[in-house]
Design an enzyme around this catalytic site. Structure first.
Site, PDB file in Angstrom:
ATOM      1  N   PRO A 103       1.721  11.008 -10.261  1.00 29.28           N
ATOM      2  CA  PRO A 103       1.354  12.132  -9.405  1.00 29.28           C
ATOM      3  C   PRO A 103       1.637  11.812  -7.936  1.00 29.28           C
ATOM      4  O   PRO A 103       1.084  10.869  -7.388  1.00 29.28           O
ATOM      5  CB  PRO A 103      -0.159  12.292  -9.636  1.00 29.28           C
ATOM      6  CG  PRO A 103      -0.419  11.652 -10.940  1.00 29.28           C
ATOM      7  CD  PRO A 103       0.588  10.557 -11.071  1.00 29.28           C
ATOM      8  N   GLU A 104       2.530  12.570  -7.342  1.00 32.34           N
ATOM      9  CA  GLU A 104       2.820  12.447  -5.921  1.00 32.34           C
ATOM     10  C   GLU A 104       2.352  13.747  -5.273  1.00 32.34           C
ATOM     11  O   GLU A 104       1.691  14.549  -5.921  1.00 32.34           O
ATOM     12  CB  GLU A 104       4.331  12.229  -5.696  1.00 32.34           C
ATOM     13  CG  GLU A 104       4.872  11.018  -6.451  1.00 32.34           C
ATOM     14  CD  GLU A 104       6.371  10.822  -6.269  1.00 32.34           C
ATOM     15  OE1 GLU A 104       6.920  11.253  -5.238  1.00 32.34           O
ATOM     16  OE2 GLU A 104       7.003  10.237  -7.164  1.00 32.34           O
TER      17      GLU A 104
ATOM     18  N   LYS B 257      -2.117  11.720  -1.420  1.00 27.83           N
ATOM     19  CA  LYS B 257      -2.162  11.807  -2.881  1.00 27.83           C
ATOM     20  C   LYS B 257      -3.586  11.887  -3.405  1.00 27.83           C
ATOM     21  O   LYS B 257      -3.813  11.775  -4.603  1.00 27.83           O
ATOM     22  CB  LYS B 257      -1.458  10.597  -3.503  1.00 27.83           C
ATOM     23  CG  LYS B 257       0.038  10.550  -3.230  1.00 27.83           C
ATOM     24  CD  LYS B 257       0.659   9.302  -3.809  1.00 27.83           C
ATOM     25  CE  LYS B 257       2.069   9.098  -3.286  1.00 27.83           C
ATOM     26  NZ  LYS B 257       2.600   7.775  -3.624  1.00 27.83           N
TER      27      LYS B 257
ATOM     28  N   ARG C 103      11.029  -1.375  -5.678  1.00 28.31           N
ATOM     29  CA  ARG C 103      10.943  -0.174  -6.498  1.00 28.31           C
ATOM     30  C   ARG C 103      12.310   0.182  -7.042  1.00 28.31           C
ATOM     31  O   ARG C 103      13.316   0.025  -6.342  1.00 28.31           O
ATOM     32  CB  ARG C 103      10.452   1.010  -5.644  1.00 28.31           C
ATOM     33  CG  ARG C 103       9.031   0.927  -5.275  1.00 28.31           C
ATOM     34  CD  ARG C 103       8.208   1.422  -6.428  1.00 28.31           C
ATOM     35  NE  ARG C 103       6.886   0.848  -6.499  1.00 28.31           N
ATOM     36  CZ  ARG C 103       6.006   0.840  -5.523  1.00 28.31           C
ATOM     37  NH1 ARG C 103       6.315   1.308  -4.349  1.00 28.31           N
ATOM     38  NH2 ARG C 103       4.825   0.349  -5.719  1.00 28.31           N
TER      39      ARG C 103
END
Length: 282
Positions: free
Chosen positions: A2-3, A57, A264
């Site tokens: 979830p962003e 967030k 990442r």
DNA sequence: CTTACGGCCTGGGTGC
DNA sequence: TGCACCCAGGCCGTAA
């Protein structure tokens, strides 16, 4: 995952059923992701949910205590990677990994489910709100192009790391960072300070467009994400590079690459997003 | 100021 | 059918 767009969607879905409700009781399963479960158990019951908002967030709920003697406070919920918030009737089957139950005064209970428990739940007293918010950067949809450009050009870190840094912008995650960089033709390993003004204003625009479009489609569902109504998002079908290693770039047909930048996985088009001059591949 | 890395946690995919 | 292994990436703490 979830962003910002996913959290925004959850908040919009929650507002109608939560605002104005009074909390009757709370129950927890595992509590290792809750900062102070005892405090939650003591403070939540009796308080009224005045507002439900997104901050970066975080899902935030402004709570008014029953007794006027106590200060208002806020419940901050971070969904981590796999968190879900859904109002349910108490008799409905409980999904596995559901670890918090907030009983409301209208017969519903708000359930928090989080397979990996990377989420967070914490109380923030009114007087600590500004120091909490001080640790987070600007909202990517609110920051002006001018502010964005100045902020990024002042930093020597890689643009990917800067966009993911919640202290710079609050709300960007891996998916929307890669999608925005692709749109702006910027390689993830470029240094912030090396980017030119037109590129950064293009990136500012790309971020706004990507996030707005994603909110419109109620976010991206890759594996676990569901909104407060239990519906998946649809933006994953619009991903141009994220998760598309080896597939053709939608602009130039060059195969998408995956590299690790700032720890990442980063997806980009090697032709549309040329690598920085200073070598430093991985 | 910055980067790298390990850790937290579970499930899904892969390869043997 | 089983199992070891890696990966996903939110964020934090630590070391360099």
């Amino acid at each position: 995952m979830p962003e910002l767009p996913e959290v925004e969607t959850v908040v919009r879905g929650l507002r109608g059923s939560l605002v104005g409700r009074r909390i009757v009781s709370v129950r927890f399963g595992k509590t290792d992701f809750i900062e102070d479960p005892v405090a939650l158990g003591e403070q939540l019951p009796g308080s009224r949910i005045a507002r439900v908002e997104r901050y970066g967030k975080f899902v935030t709920m402004a709570l008014e205590p029953l007794a006027d003697s106590r200060e208002p406070f806020h419940l901050f919920i971070h969904l981590g990677m796999t968190g879900q918030l859904m109002p349910r009737k108490p008799y409905e089957p409980v999904a596995p990994h559901t670890h918090a139950f907030v009983e409301l005064d209208d017969g519903f209970e708000l359930r928090y489910t989080d397979i990996r428990r990377f989420g967070q739940m914490k109380l923030v007293p009114q007087e600590q709100i500004s120091s909490f918010q001080g640790n987070l950067g600007r909202d990517p949809l609110e920051i002006s192009a001018r502010q964005f450009i100045d902020e990024i050009r002042a930093r020597r870190a890689r643009i990917k790391a800067l966009l993911l840094d919640q202290g710079v912008l609050r709300g960007m995650g891996n998916i929307y960072t890669d999608e925005s960089l692709w749109r702006a033709h910027i390689h993830p390993a470029r240094l912030g300070a090396h980017l030119r003004e037109p590129q950064l204003s293009g990136l500012h625009r790309a971020i706004r467009r990507v996030l707005s479009a994603a909110i419109r489609l109620r976010g991206s569902s890759i594996s676990d994400y569901l909104d407060a109504e239990g519906r998946p998002g649809e933006y994953q079908s619009r991903h141009r590079v994220y998760g598309r290693k080896g597939k053709p770039c939608p602009r130039c047909r060059t195969p998408i690459l995956r590299v690790v930048v700032a720890g990442r996985s980063s997806y980009f088009c090697p032709r549309c997003q040329p690598a920085p001059r200073s070598r430093r591949h991985r």
